[in-house]
Scaffold this motif. Structure first.
Motif: not given
Ligand SMILES: [Zn+2]
Length: 302
Positions: A206-212, A238-242, A248-251
């Motif tokens: 998920s988006g968690s792979v994009t977090y540094s 709606p979680f884990l926005t990359p 920056k976005i709500e969902k």
């Protein structure tokens, strides 16, 4: 001239294997969120962001819409009948089990017979939010595993802060027969991933792979090691926005899998087109959605 977005021949097709596009998270907007993903439209704030450079057109060609309760199980089944690209997963999330779950379980079993139900879940174990006693979580996890096996469809597994328990339970099942399933939003080490792979499971990022941040570094290490045949992508919308749009976005929305694919292409040294192709083919393989025919599911040979 109509204003309908053209489906570009150079679009990359993505399959979001885990989203919660239901009214409890998106209220009356759920349908618009789905449509904008099919039409390749990112949230406006992102389209207009200076950090966003559009080199490709992306299009969501499939979504596994994942329930977390009986109510959302009904809703994802309904949405899946309205849109050919939507598949449903029915189940009760480990953090949502309560006194009424016992009676509701029979209805989950009934819903699981629907033709568009392509998986059972979201189920699993969670030691982070300790709201439901662990033994009860375990009992329901076992029920979901058994139901998935009975229906010969995959199970969608949530595993938070409980690698040891998870490996033990799945190992007991894997001894009897291979487990068809996905570890969703994988967050553990390559060593743990290896054990899941040995049991026949798929690994979804998920988006968690994009977090540094450093605490996410093991996810990135794992993402380098998963074989092409077993890797999937998802948003957990709606979680884990990359990154770089986190906060920056709500969902988060399904099309944002594009940023997960982009990060994976960097980590795995291949093109984003390769990631799109591989992960979409894998999603269609495991969820049996080739030609929209959910009866073509095959047990993963292993
Ligand atoms: Zn989820």
């Amino acid at each position: 001239m109509t204003k309908i977005t053209t489906i570009h021949t150079d679009s990359l097709e993505l399959f979001d294997t885990h989203a919660h596009i239901t009214s409890d998270f998106f209220s009356e907007n759920a349908i618009n969120v789905l449509k904008s993903s099919f039409y390749g439209k990112f949230p406006e704030k992102i389209e207009n962001s200076s950090k966003f450079e559009k080199k490709w057109n992306f299009q969501i060609s499939g979504i596994l819409n994942v329930a977390t309760s009986l109510d959302t199980s009904h809703e994802v089944v309904k949405l899946s009948s309205d849109f050919p690209q939507i598949y449903a997963a029915v189940g009760i999330h480990p953090n949502n089990i309560d006194d009424s779950s016992h009676d509701e379980w029979q209805e989950i079993i009934e819903l699981s017979k629907n033709i568009k139900v392509a998986a059972i879940g979201e189920t699993g174990l969670d030691r982070y939010w300790d709201t439901v006693p662990f033994e009860i979580q375990r009992e329901y996890f076992e029920r979901h595993l058994d139901l998935a096996k009975k229906r010969n469809i995959p199970v969608v597994i949530h595993s938070r802060n409980c690698d040891g328990d998870m490996l033990e339970i799945l190992n007991n099942h894997a001894k009897l027969s291979p487990i068809l399933g996905v570890i969703h939003s994988f967050s553990s080490s390559p060593e743990v991933a290896e054990k899941f792979l040995e049991m026949g499971l798929y690994i979804s990022f998920s988006g968690s792979v994009t977090y540094s941040n450093k605490k996410f570094s093991q996810i990135r290490e794992s993402a380098k090691t998963i074989p092409n045949e077993r890797i999937l992508i998802e948003t957990d919308s709606p979680f884990l926005t990359p990154h770089p749009f986190r906060g920056k976005i709500e969902k988060n929305t399904p099309l944002m899998t594009a940023f997960v694919a982009q990060t994976l292409s960097g980590l795995r040294n291949c093109s984003i087109a390769d990631i799109a192709k591989i992960t979409t083919a894998n999603a269609r393989q495991i969820f049996g959605t080739q030609n929209n025919n959910v009866n073509t599911k095959k047990l993963n040979e292993k």
